[in-house]
Write an enzyme that holds these catalytic residues in place. Structure first.
Site, mmCIF file in Angstrom:
data_model
loop_
_atom_site.group_PDB
_atom_site.id
_atom_site.type_symbol
_atom_site.label_atom_id
_atom_site.label_comp_id
_atom_site.label_asym_id
_atom_site.label_seq_id
_atom_site.Cartn_x
_atom_site.Cartn_y
_atom_site.Cartn_z
ATOM 1 N N LYS A 154 22.846 42.705 -43.739
ATOM 2 C CA LYS A 154 23.807 42.466 -44.827
ATOM 3 C C LYS A 154 23.660 43.489 -45.939
ATOM 4 O O LYS A 154 24.635 43.868 -46.581
ATOM 5 C CB LYS A 154 23.673 41.045 -45.374
ATOM 6 C CG LYS A 154 24.115 40.001 -44.354
ATOM 7 C CD LYS A 154 24.728 38.762 -44.986
ATOM 8 C CE LYS A 154 25.329 37.889 -43.904
ATOM 9 N NZ LYS A 154 25.733 36.576 -44.349
ATOM 10 N N LYS A 187 30.102 39.823 -31.345
ATOM 11 C CA LYS A 187 30.551 38.426 -31.342
ATOM 12 C C LYS A 187 31.781 38.240 -32.237
ATOM 13 O O LYS A 187 31.972 38.980 -33.208
ATOM 14 C CB LYS A 187 29.417 37.472 -31.720
ATOM 15 C CG LYS A 187 29.102 37.384 -33.174
ATOM 16 C CD LYS A 187 28.202 36.200 -33.474
ATOM 17 C CE LYS A 187 28.148 36.050 -34.984
ATOM 18 N NZ LYS A 187 27.661 34.817 -35.482
ATOM 19 N N LYS A 231 33.866 35.532 -38.348
ATOM 20 C CA LYS A 231 34.886 35.285 -39.368
ATOM 21 C C LYS A 231 34.942 36.404 -40.400
ATOM 22 O O LYS A 231 35.919 36.524 -41.118
ATOM 23 C CB LYS A 231 34.717 33.915 -40.015
ATOM 24 C CG LYS A 231 33.364 33.568 -40.567
ATOM 25 C CD LYS A 231 33.424 32.135 -41.113
ATOM 26 C CE LYS A 231 32.132 31.370 -40.971
ATOM 27 N NZ LYS A 231 31.010 31.890 -41.721
HETATM 28 P P1 ATP Z 1 29.967 35.610 -40.686
HETATM 29 O O1 ATP Z 1 30.966 36.512 -40.039
HETATM 30 O O2 ATP Z 1 30.355 35.168 -42.084
HETATM 31 O O3 ATP Z 1 28.543 36.078 -40.578
HETATM 32 P P2 ATP Z 1 30.076 33.941 -38.379
HETATM 33 O O4 ATP Z 1 31.493 33.778 -37.921
HETATM 34 O O5 ATP Z 1 29.216 34.878 -37.629
HETATM 35 O O6 ATP Z 1 30.042 34.266 -39.905
HETATM 36 P P3 ATP Z 1 28.234 31.842 -39.120
HETATM 37 O O7 ATP Z 1 28.657 31.247 -40.417
HETATM 38 O O8 ATP Z 1 27.088 32.786 -39.107
HETATM 39 O O9 ATP Z 1 29.495 32.494 -38.370
HETATM 40 O O10 ATP Z 1 27.927 30.697 -38.098
HETATM 41 C C1 ATP Z 1 28.364 29.369 -38.145
HETATM 42 C C2 ATP Z 1 28.047 28.752 -36.809
HETATM 43 O O11 ATP Z 1 28.961 29.240 -35.824
HETATM 44 C C3 ATP Z 1 26.648 29.077 -36.281
HETATM 45 O O12 ATP Z 1 26.104 27.896 -35.708
HETATM 46 C C4 ATP Z 1 26.887 30.136 -35.233
HETATM 47 O O13 ATP Z 1 25.923 30.115 -34.224
HETATM 48 C C5 ATP Z 1 28.265 29.772 -34.701
HETATM 49 N N1 ATP Z 1 29.008 30.951 -34.233
HETATM 50 C C6 ATP Z 1 29.491 31.939 -35.020
HETATM 51 N N2 ATP Z 1 30.150 32.857 -34.299
HETATM 52 C C7 ATP Z 1 30.094 32.442 -33.013
HETATM 53 C C8 ATP Z 1 30.589 32.964 -31.775
HETATM 54 N N3 ATP Z 1 31.287 34.076 -31.745
HETATM 55 N N4 ATP Z 1 30.364 32.280 -30.644
HETATM 56 C C9 ATP Z 1 29.660 31.142 -30.687
HETATM 57 N N5 ATP Z 1 29.161 30.585 -31.796
HETATM 58 C C10 ATP Z 1 29.364 31.219 -32.966
#
Ligand code: ATP
Ligand code: LTN
Length: 333
Positions: free
Chosen positions: A115, A197, A200
């Site tokens: 980050k 992955k 968001k």
């Molecule tokens: P950011 O982009 O803000 O880092 P993110 O979309 O990666 O966010 P997180 O807030 O880190 O999501 O994760 C929230 C939950 O969703 C966690 O339990 C994480 O394991 C799950 N998650 C996030 N992205 C995925 C994905 N692509 N596939 C499966 N599980 C996911």
């Protein structure tokens, strides 16, 4: 806890709009856990401000996240769904835990390094102590289990280390939390770059399907998904795009990979992509309708927030009082 159920704690940051990855990988698998565990699901709005947020949009997004929890099927009476920033014990315990955390430990956190590289114009102290606040979240509720994705495992490890350190000095203060490995949720990759992955915070909005996307948008994003030049719908390491779409298709339809491969044998990618979009739309539609309905019912949501905040605060303050006593703070009269 009031009953003898074990405690399970998790939550999501209120940054960005939730994606299909968040739903299939996390949220969907949280529903019904309350039958076996006492569940707390936080809207982690204090973590969100480690990156800049626009106030009006942030306020709305955090509330929408709570409503989405409910729309996705988390029963707000049987689960505690609350805002982290509404329970001041999080900030208080976080300070205390910070005094038992070494800089050497925080320096090792890979999320901070990632980050900091991404937001090089705003490497703030909150970003650095993010794991300490996360430890406070978990330890305040004496959680036995924490369902987290791979990327958060290091944060759970440091939580355990801090808790064990404090227990070693002051006796039995915290429950030592363990990762929760339930039904494995699918890991969904970006539609535009299947080596990354679905996330968001991805700048390329075509890589992610958002839970609020309308059917036309979903069809368009699926059609545009990156695949290979061959035309076989087959799950394979050298076909990451198609494999990702198969993961999405099976996670939404409940079919197995071999069943899906058979179904699309001899059919082209175009037909398959459309079928993927249809399944996604079928899964998201009831959730979107419920979200719309709940969003209109302000009084109901406000009531849920009030009740759940109070419930969370009750348990959190109980732990905080214990910690204060153990470390030797003077009593609050
Ligand atoms: P950011 O982009 O803000 O880092 P993110 O979309 O990666 O966010 P997180 O807030 O880190 O999501 O994760 C929230 C939950 O969703 C966690 O339990 C994480 O394991 C799950 N998650 C996030 N992205 C995925 C994905 N692509 N596939 C499966 N599980 C996911
Ligand atoms: N860091 C987590 C969100 C989070 C969390 C927590 C998860 C904050 N506090 C406590 C589990 C328990 C994330 O980015 N997914």
């Amino acid at each position: 806890m009031l009953n003898d159920k074990k405690v399970l704690y998790s939550g999501m940051q209120a940054t960005g709009n939730l994606t299909l990855g968040n739903y299939l990988g996390a949220l969907k698998n949280w529903v019904n856990l309350n039958e076996e565990y006492e569940c707390f699901w936080g809207v982690m709005d204090m973590h969100s401000i480690t990156v800049r947020q626009e106030p009006a949009e942030f306020r709305k997004r955090a509330r929408n996240l709570l409503i989405l929890y409910i729309a996705a099927g988390l029963d707000p009476v049987k689960n505690c769904l609350y805002f982290q920033s509404h329970v001041s014990a999080h900030a208080e315990l976080s300070w205390i835990l910070g005094c038992f955390t070494y800089m050497g430990e925080l320096n090792r956190m890979t999320q901070f390094k990632d980050k900091a590289a991404k937001h090089s114009d705003n490497i703030n102290a909150g970003l650095y102590t993010y794991p300490v606040l996360m430890a406070a979240d978990i330890l305040l509720y004496q959680a036995d289990y924490v369902p987290v994705g791979k990327d958060q495992k290091q944060h759970l490890e440091i939580t355990r280390d801090i808790a064990e350190r404090i227990n070693g000095i002051y006796g039995d203060v915290f429950t030592i939390p363990e990762p929760y490995f339930g039904k494995a949720g699918a890991k969904i990759m970006s539609l535009q770059d299947p080596s990354k992955k679905m996330s968001k915070s991805d700048e390329n909005i075509n890589g992610s399907i958002y839970l609020t996307d309308d059917p036309d948008t979903i069809v368009r994003k699926c059609k545009r998904a990156v695949t290979d030049s061959d035309s076989q719908v087959r799950y394979s390491e050298d076909k990451p795009g198609i494999s990702n779409l198969l993961d999405i298709y099976t996670a939404c339809s409940g079919k197995t990979i071999p069943e899906a491969e058979k179904e699309f044998e001899g059919k082209g990618y175009g037909e398959f992509k459309l079928a993927v979009a249809e399944e996604v739309i079928r899964v998201l539609k009831p959730m979107q309708e419920e979200f719309e309905r709940l969003s209109r019912d302000k009084a109901y949501i406000d009531g849920i927030i009030k009740e759940n905040d109070a419930k969370a605060a009750y348990f959190a303050n109980k732990t905080l009082r214990k910690v204060r006593r153990k470390i030797g703070f003077t009593d609050i009269k």
